[in-house]
Design an enzyme around this catalytic site. Structure first.
Site, PDB file in Angstrom:
ATOM      1  N   GLU A  45       0.699  -0.977  -0.030  1.00 35.94           N
ATOM      2  CA  GLU A  45      -0.148   0.011  -0.092  1.00 35.94           C
ATOM      3  C   GLU A  45       0.857   1.193   0.030  1.00 35.94           C
ATOM      4  O   GLU A  45       2.027   1.284   0.517  1.00 35.94           O
ATOM      5  CB  GLU A  45      -0.851  -0.068   1.233  1.00 35.94           C
ATOM      6  CG  GLU A  45      -1.834   1.273   1.212  1.00 35.94           C
ATOM      7  CD  GLU A  45      -2.967   1.165   2.407  1.00 35.94           C
ATOM      8  OE1 GLU A  45      -2.995   0.110   3.087  1.00 35.94           O
ATOM      9  OE2 GLU A  45      -3.960   1.877   2.318  1.00 35.94           O
ATOM     10  N   ASN A 192     -12.431  -1.048  -1.056  1.00 40.68           N
ATOM     11  CA  ASN A 192     -11.824  -1.686   0.108  1.00 40.68           C
ATOM     12  C   ASN A 192     -12.594  -1.249   1.303  1.00 40.68           C
ATOM     13  O   ASN A 192     -12.894  -0.115   1.745  1.00 40.68           O
ATOM     14  CB  ASN A 192     -10.275  -1.358   0.268  1.00 40.68           C
ATOM     15  CG  ASN A 192      -9.486  -1.577   1.521  1.00 40.68           C
ATOM     16  OD1 ASN A 192      -9.390  -2.932   1.769  1.00 40.68           O
ATOM     17  ND2 ASN A 192      -9.452  -0.536   2.227  1.00 40.68           N
ATOM     18  N   GLU A 193     -12.783  -2.137   2.289  1.00 43.17           N
ATOM     19  CA  GLU A 193     -13.351  -1.761   3.585  1.00 43.17           C
ATOM     20  C   GLU A 193     -14.473  -0.636   3.513  1.00 43.17           C
ATOM     21  O   GLU A 193     -14.444   0.287   4.087  1.00 43.17           O
ATOM     22  CB  GLU A 193     -12.205  -1.196   4.621  1.00 43.17           C
ATOM     23  CG  GLU A 193     -11.231  -2.656   4.952  1.00 43.17           C
ATOM     24  CD  GLU A 193     -10.349  -2.334   6.206  1.00 43.17           C
ATOM     25  OE1 GLU A 193     -10.439  -1.072   6.712  1.00 43.17           O
ATOM     26  OE2 GLU A 193      -9.728  -3.270   6.714  1.00 43.17           O
ATOM     27  N   TYR A 259      -7.048  -8.810  11.313  1.00 44.84           N
ATOM     28  CA  TYR A 259      -5.779  -8.699  12.011  1.00 44.84           C
ATOM     29  C   TYR A 259      -5.565  -9.280  13.362  1.00 44.84           C
ATOM     30  O   TYR A 259      -6.447  -9.284  14.129  1.00 44.84           O
ATOM     31  CB  TYR A 259      -5.509  -7.276  12.081  1.00 44.84           C
ATOM     32  CG  TYR A 259      -5.098  -6.513  10.791  1.00 44.84           C
ATOM     33  CD1 TYR A 259      -3.925  -6.646  10.372  1.00 44.84           C
ATOM     34  CD2 TYR A 259      -6.053  -5.832  10.086  1.00 44.84           C
ATOM     35  CE1 TYR A 259      -3.419  -5.877   8.978  1.00 44.84           C
ATOM     36  CE2 TYR A 259      -5.969  -5.458   8.811  1.00 44.84           C
ATOM     37  CZ  TYR A 259      -4.489  -5.317   8.395  1.00 44.84           C
ATOM     38  OH  TYR A 259      -4.295  -4.517   7.156  1.00 44.84           O
ATOM     39  N   GLU A 315      -6.337  -9.109   3.875  1.00 45.03           N
ATOM     40  CA  GLU A 315      -5.205  -8.362   4.809  1.00 45.03           C
ATOM     41  C   GLU A 315      -5.299  -9.554   6.210  1.00 45.03           C
ATOM     42  O   GLU A 315      -6.500  -9.595   6.584  1.00 45.03           O
ATOM     43  CB  GLU A 315      -5.842  -6.978   5.160  1.00 45.03           C
ATOM     44  CG  GLU A 315      -5.806  -5.928   3.803  1.00 45.03           C
ATOM     45  CD  GLU A 315      -6.234  -4.644   4.293  1.00 45.03           C
ATOM     46  OE1 GLU A 315      -6.043  -4.234   5.600  1.00 45.03           O
ATOM     47  OE2 GLU A 315      -6.507  -3.946   3.327  1.00 45.03           O
ATOM     48  N   GLN A 364       2.074  -5.899   5.697  1.00 43.11           N
ATOM     49  CA  GLN A 364       2.412  -5.575   4.325  1.00 43.11           C
ATOM     50  C   GLN A 364       3.685  -6.183   3.991  1.00 43.11           C
ATOM     51  O   GLN A 364       4.503  -6.633   4.621  1.00 43.11           O
ATOM     52  CB  GLN A 364       1.993  -4.198   3.818  1.00 43.11           C
ATOM     53  CG  GLN A 364       0.779  -3.945   4.457  1.00 43.11           C
ATOM     54  CD  GLN A 364       0.426  -2.490   3.707  1.00 43.11           C
ATOM     55  OE1 GLN A 364       1.170  -1.766   3.019  1.00 43.11           O
ATOM     56  NE2 GLN A 364      -0.986  -2.048   4.141  1.00 43.11           N
TER      57      GLN A 364
END
Ligand code: AHR
Length: 513
Positions: A45, A192-193, A259, A315, A364
């Protein structure tokens, strides 16, 4: 007589099992299910120093580079055999206007990266730079399109610019910018999201929006888009339910973000400083991805029993406090042996769900969150997580082999049991590859690995990732290789299988035929 011999053999086997701390029974008859290589995907990103200073330094940099790509990072990624990489975000994607990042460098737009610290973004890394990098490294690109602040027209033209071989205005603009042939772009994320930084939408509103955007993303010149809907976060099962019901028939995949983060509001804990209790809490949180995957998959099964729509965990990884002294909003964190254990436990879980789970992208690739690689001005460090990805590479596109682990567990303070020993196995080209993880902080574990079909009897190679202390990490300077893969010898092949002694906090990879 036969019966007596059988009883004696069974008794001997259970006595030898008693001498072990754990047993791993590998069902080497096979499953016919392939572990998609995309499970080993990466995410890059425009955030902190992931792109600038990480992947890209520019052609005029004094840092050794290949056409602007940082040479040391480029070569490390080549070694890693990255199958797929997601770009340009994350939250950045819904603020990204792709036309800002094409054409002569001096005329590219300079913008503020509003999601990530307000850092100046000069757009010197854009569509050409990303797709060329993927092409050079044999990586499948995964583009994240802008739904939040972009238009349908903008997204549709991006696809045309990248993939059309016609004489259209967009294809000719690409040619004018130096690229004659269209690129192949398979994976395309529509936002995204969308429930958060991607537009704060409800699932129903997003579903309607998805349909509008998806309608105009065309397949040009033999390219076939694999359209991915912006999926749920963690425990938001309603999001998956609504999307599967409303747009399940018009998407190829739906994403999920999970996460290993201990708090979204307060301190997330330090990457390198933690006590034993927190170690087990972090492991328990990471293991919770399994029931989360199961529930999202169960919802998908009920709307799509044939399994046409894929789940993509695009993610995942640890998220700790930023390192002191680094720029706020750049999410730079160190990476210890604990992160390596986290990565291995995740893969051991992901392999079990690949009937539905077709991709995973760790967050990432460089300098951000649970990174593979850390860089400073001149040096590069491969993190313990990098080494796990490398050790587990053999599972890419291999046949998943089921295994059962009998082991004790440690109860974490936050709840959840952390098994002392975890395992996974697969087979490729006649070689059985398996990994064993000892999560115990202090004690070695004696593990007996058995094979139902006795299809293997010889160890071809064995390696280990461990260190004297779970807090150990690789840093610039003399400690760059403190936690690194080494040859492993503490095993013995017996008539029952393989006896392995795993040091505390270790990951062992063994290949047999
Ligand atoms: O990976 C960092 C950020 O985490 C991403 O930009 C966003 O999608 C997620 O919230």
């Amino acid at each position: 007589m036969k019966k007596l011999l059988f009883l004696v053999a069974a008794a001997m086997l259970s006595i030898s099992a008693l001498a072990q701390d754990a047993t791993v029974r590998i069902h080497d008859d096979g499953t016919g299910v392939q572990i998609p290589k995309e499970i080993y995907g990466q995410f890059s990103e425009h955030l902190g120093r992931c792109i600038y200073g990480g992947l890209w330094v520019g052609k005029d940099s004094s840092v050794p580079n290949i056409d602007g790509y940082r040479k040391d990072v480029f070569n490390a990624l080549k070694e890693l055999k990255v199958p797929v990489m997601r770009w340009p975000g994350g939250c950045f994607a819904d603020d990204y206007h792709w036309m800002d990042g094409i054409g002569p460098l001096e005329s590219r737009a300079k913008i503020s990266n509003n999601n990530w610290g307000g850092t100046m973004e000069d757009n010197s890394f854009g569509t050409h730079e990303f797709l060329n990098l993927c092409e050079m490294l044999g990586i499948e690109p995964y583009i994240s399109g802008n739904v939040g602040s972009g238009t349908v027209e903008e997204m549709a033209k991006w696809v045309e610019y990248m993939t059309s071989g016609s004489q259209s205005t967009m294809a000719n603009l690409r040619r004018a910018n130096g690229r004659e042939e269209p690129w192949k772009v398979k994976y395309f994320g529509i936002g995204n999201e969308a429930w958060g930084c991607g537009g704060n939408m409800t699932p129903q509103y997003y579903s309607d929006t998805y349909k509008r955007y998806a309608t105009y993303l065309r397949n040009y010149s033999g390219n076939r888009l694999y359209k991915i809907a912006s999926g749920a976060s963690d425990y938001d099962y309603d999001w998956t339910e609504v999307l599967m019901k409303a747009i399940g028939n018009s998407m190829s995949g739906i994403s999920l973000h999970y996460y290993t983060c201990m708090s979204w509001s307060g301190s997330k804990g330090k990457a390198t400083v933690f006590d034993d209790d927190l170690y087990y809490d972090v492991l328990s949180k990471t293991l919770e991805v399994e029931p989360v995957l199961k529930r999202h998959i169960a919802i998908m099964d009920s709307y799509d029993p044939s399994g046409r729509v894929a789940l993509l965990l695009d993610e995942w990884g640890t998220w700790f406090d930023e390192e002191p002294g680094t720029v706020r909003g750049h999410l730079y964190q160190q990476n210890t042996l604990r992160d390596a254990i986290v990565a291995a436990l995740n893969f051991n879980i992901f392999h079990k769900y690949t009937r539905r789970l077709k991709m995973a992208n760790i967050a990432q690739v460089v300098n951000v969150l649970q990174a593979m690689i850390l860089t400073n001005e001149t040096e590069m460090v491969l993190t313990p997580t990098y080494h796990v990805f490398k050790m587990y590479n053999v599972h890419q596109d291999a046949e998943f082999i089921e295994s059962d682990v009998t082991t004790k567990s440690v109860r974490a303070n936050r709840g959840g049991n952390v098994p002392e020993v975890s395992a996974t196995a697969s087979r490729k080209d006649g070689v059985l590859n398996f990994d064993l993880v000892n999560t115990d902080l202090k004690a070695s574990k004696k593990v007996l690995v058995t094979f139902d079909q006795k299809s293997v009897s010889k160890v071809i190679s064995a390696s280990i990732l461990t260190s004297g202390d779970v807090h150990d990490y690789n840093n610039f300077g003399t400690t760059a290789n403190k936690v690194a893969e080494k040859e492993f010898k503490a095993y013995k092949v017996t008539k029952d299988g393989v006896e392995v002694t795993l040091p505390p906090c270790s990951i062992v990879a063994i290949s047999m035929n």
